[in-house]
Scaffold this motif. Structure first.
Motif, PDB file in Angstrom:
ATOM      1  N   PHE A   1       0.800  -1.226   0.000  1.00  0.00           N
ATOM      2  CA  PHE A   1       0.000   0.000   0.000  1.00  0.00           C
ATOM      3  C   PHE A   1       0.831   1.273   0.000  1.00  0.00           C
ATOM      4  N   GLY A   2       2.163   1.139   0.035  1.00  0.00           N
ATOM      5  CA  GLY A   2       2.989   2.329   0.147  1.00  0.00           C
ATOM      6  C   GLY A   2       3.729   2.716  -1.111  1.00  0.00           C
ATOM      7  N   SER A   3       3.351   2.135  -2.227  1.00  0.00           N
ATOM      8  CA  SER A   3       4.082   2.424  -3.472  1.00  0.00           C
ATOM      9  C   SER A   3       3.883   3.856  -3.961  1.00  0.00           C
ATOM     10  N   ASP A   4       2.775   4.501  -3.547  1.00  0.00           N
ATOM     11  CA  ASP A   4       2.499   5.867  -3.984  1.00  0.00           C
ATOM     12  C   ASP A   4       3.067   6.925  -3.042  1.00  0.00           C
ATOM     13  N   GLY A   5       3.868   6.502  -2.075  1.00  0.00           N
ATOM     14  CA  GLY A   5       4.470   7.461  -1.150  1.00  0.00           C
ATOM     15  C   GLY A   5       3.601   7.691   0.068  1.00  0.00           C
ATOM     16  N   ASP A   6       3.819   8.819   0.732  1.00  0.00           N
ATOM     17  CA  ASP A   6       3.078   9.123   1.956  1.00  0.00           C
ATOM     18  C   ASP A   6       1.583   9.294   1.668  1.00  0.00           C
ATOM     19  N   VAL A   7       0.776   8.965   2.675  1.00  0.00           N
ATOM     20  CA  VAL A   7      -0.678   9.063   2.531  1.00  0.00           C
ATOM     21  C   VAL A   7      -1.239   9.964   3.627  1.00  0.00           C
ATOM     22  N   GLN A   8      -2.324  10.631   3.300  1.00  0.00           N
ATOM     23  CA  GLN A   8      -3.044  11.452   4.279  1.00  0.00           C
ATOM     24  C   GLN A   8      -4.357  10.747   4.566  1.00  0.00           C
TER      25      GLN A   8
ATOM     26  N   VAL B   1      -4.582  16.253   9.073  1.00  0.00           N
ATOM     27  CA  VAL B   1      -3.447  15.534   9.661  1.00  0.00           C
ATOM     28  C   VAL B   1      -2.345  15.439   8.616  1.00  0.00           C
ATOM     29  N   PRO B   2      -1.086  15.450   9.049  1.00  0.00           N
ATOM     30  CA  PRO B   2       0.011  15.408   8.070  1.00  0.00           C
ATOM     31  C   PRO B   2       0.119  14.032   7.423  1.00  0.00           C
ATOM     32  N   PRO B   3       0.535  13.994   6.165  1.00  0.00           N
ATOM     33  CA  PRO B   3       0.725  12.694   5.504  1.00  0.00           C
ATOM     34  C   PRO B   3       1.912  11.956   6.108  1.00  0.00           C
ATOM     35  N   ILE B   4       1.802  10.641   6.194  1.00  0.00           N
ATOM     36  CA  ILE B   4       2.877   9.794   6.705  1.00  0.00           C
ATOM     37  C   ILE B   4       2.976   8.553   5.828  1.00  0.00           C
ATOM     38  N   SER B   5       4.064   7.831   5.961  1.00  0.00           N
ATOM     39  CA  SER B   5       4.249   6.617   5.177  1.00  0.00           C
ATOM     40  C   SER B   5       3.366   5.497   5.743  1.00  0.00           C
TER      41      SER B   5
ATOM     42  N   PHE C   1       4.035   6.808  18.501  1.00  0.00           N
ATOM     43  CA  PHE C   1       4.714   6.815  17.200  1.00  0.00           C
ATOM     44  C   PHE C   1       4.063   7.694  16.142  1.00  0.00           C
ATOM     45  N   LEU C   2       2.832   8.122  16.337  1.00  0.00           N
ATOM     46  CA  LEU C   2       2.190   8.968  15.326  1.00  0.00           C
ATOM     47  C   LEU C   2       2.291  10.439  15.718  1.00  0.00           C
ATOM     48  N   PRO C   3       2.232  11.346  14.732  1.00  0.00           N
ATOM     49  CA  PRO C   3       2.248  12.781  15.053  1.00  0.00           C
ATOM     50  C   PRO C   3       1.089  13.166  15.963  1.00  0.00           C
ATOM     51  N   ASP C   4       1.272  14.218  16.747  1.00  0.00           N
ATOM     52  CA  ASP C   4       0.250  14.638  17.715  1.00  0.00           C
ATOM     53  C   ASP C   4      -1.093  14.943  17.058  1.00  0.00           C
ATOM     54  N   GLU C   5      -1.062  15.403  15.813  1.00  0.00           N
ATOM     55  CA  GLU C   5      -2.322  15.744  15.124  1.00  0.00           C
ATOM     56  C   GLU C   5      -3.237  14.533  14.979  1.00  0.00           C
ATOM     57  N   TYR C   6      -2.672  13.340  14.995  1.00  0.00           N
ATOM     58  CA  TYR C   6      -3.473  12.136  14.811  1.00  0.00           C
ATOM     59  C   TYR C   6      -4.336  11.808  16.032  1.00  0.00           C
TER      60      TYR C   6
END
Length: 292
Positions: A66-73, A78-82, A247-252
């Motif tokens: 699922f990560g072939s397209d790069g980071d996802v939002q 919330v910020p995009p992450i891998s 492990f996730l950004p605070d926005e999550y």
């Protein structure tokens, strides 16, 4: 005669009463049992894969698939992450469940079915030493599994780990509460399967269902409210939420049920389940099934 009566333990032995083992002996035997359990664990190929390496395998699989397209939002705001970063907390929580709950529930059920527990019950081995060995094995393998998962995430999948001491302190207490709770609930569930063959059929579906509804394989915020509420009854949801807080950004945090990480709720839920697991394991454990 007087000499015999003065010998320690002679009176109890003559009366047919087994002397109570000293606490030091219980711990020493428990440590020996831990070593024995670890050797048996790492000699079992299927156990090694399905409880030790399985989270690493799944993290790699989801990241590649699922990560072939790069980071996802995953949601607005919330910020995009891998994908690797997104799935890492869930896989760490799943590792706790597999190492403690699934591994012990199946292992003890098989030992009881095959007569191993019956033979151990006829020896001076105390149940305390037996469970020190089991939980010691779970603790060691759980730590090794988490370390392997984190190293794999960093080295292979390029995941950035937290750098604050507060985050790692949160990780430590979520890990300890999670692995202990999982182990005790596994001991309790081990009394349910009637045979070694039925152990897999009883334990694996429960563990698998909990992983799907607790935010391990699916994004928890996208589950229906009623399913989120149902998952909140069980400890895996709280383990996964605690790991996401690390492990996730605070926005999550906004994607959680109450819009916050609610670490106090995580600690309370896991503590309650730990007590439940302790009581159930104490009430249900027998060297031999009552209906045997």
């Amino acid at each position: 005669m007087s000499l015999a009566m003065n010998q320690p333990g002679t009176a109890t032995a003559a009366a047919g009463i087994r002397p109570r083992p000293r606490r030091r002996n219980l711990v020493a035997v428990g440590i020996w049992r831990t070593r024995f359990e670890l050797v048996q664990y790492f000699r079992s190929g299927d156990t090694l894969f399905f409880t030790f390496l399985f989270p690493v395998f799944m993290l790699g699989l989801f990241s590649v698939a699922f990560g072939s397209d790069g980071d996802v939002q995953v949601a607005p705001g919330v910020p995009p992450i891998s994908m690797a970063e997104l799935y890492l907390p869930g896989m760490l929580a799943a590792g706790l469940l597999l190492s403690g709950f699934q591994n012990l529930a199946m292992d003890i059920a098989v030992e009881r079915s095959e007569g191993t527990l019956k033979r151990l019950g006829g020896t001076p081995l105390s149940p305390v030493s037996y469970f020190v060995g089991k939980i010691g094995q779970v603790a060691v393998t759980g730590v090794l599994q988490a370390a392997l998962l984190l190293v794999f995430a960093v080295v292979v999948l390029d995941v950035q780990l937290p750098t604050s001491a507060e985050s790692w302190l949160t990780f430590a207490w979520v890990f300890v509460l999670g692995i202990t709770t999982s182990a005790l609930l596994g001991v309790a569930l081990s009394s349910v399967p009637r045979t070694a063959k039925s152990a897999t059929a009883v334990v694996v579906p429960i563990a698998l269902a909990l992983q799907f509804v607790s935010g391990v394989y699916l994004n928890f915020s996208q589950l229906p409210d009623w399913l989120q509420n149902l998952a909140s009854i069980f400890p895996l949801k709280w383990m996964a939420q605690g790991m996401r807080a690390v492990f996730l950004p605070d926005e999550y945090a906004a994607l959680e049920q109450n819009g916050e990480w609610n670490l106090a709720g995580v600690a309370l839920a896991l503590a309650v389940w730990l007590v439940v697991g302790l009581v159930l394991s104490r009430l249900t454990f027998r060297w031999i099934r009552r209906d045997a």
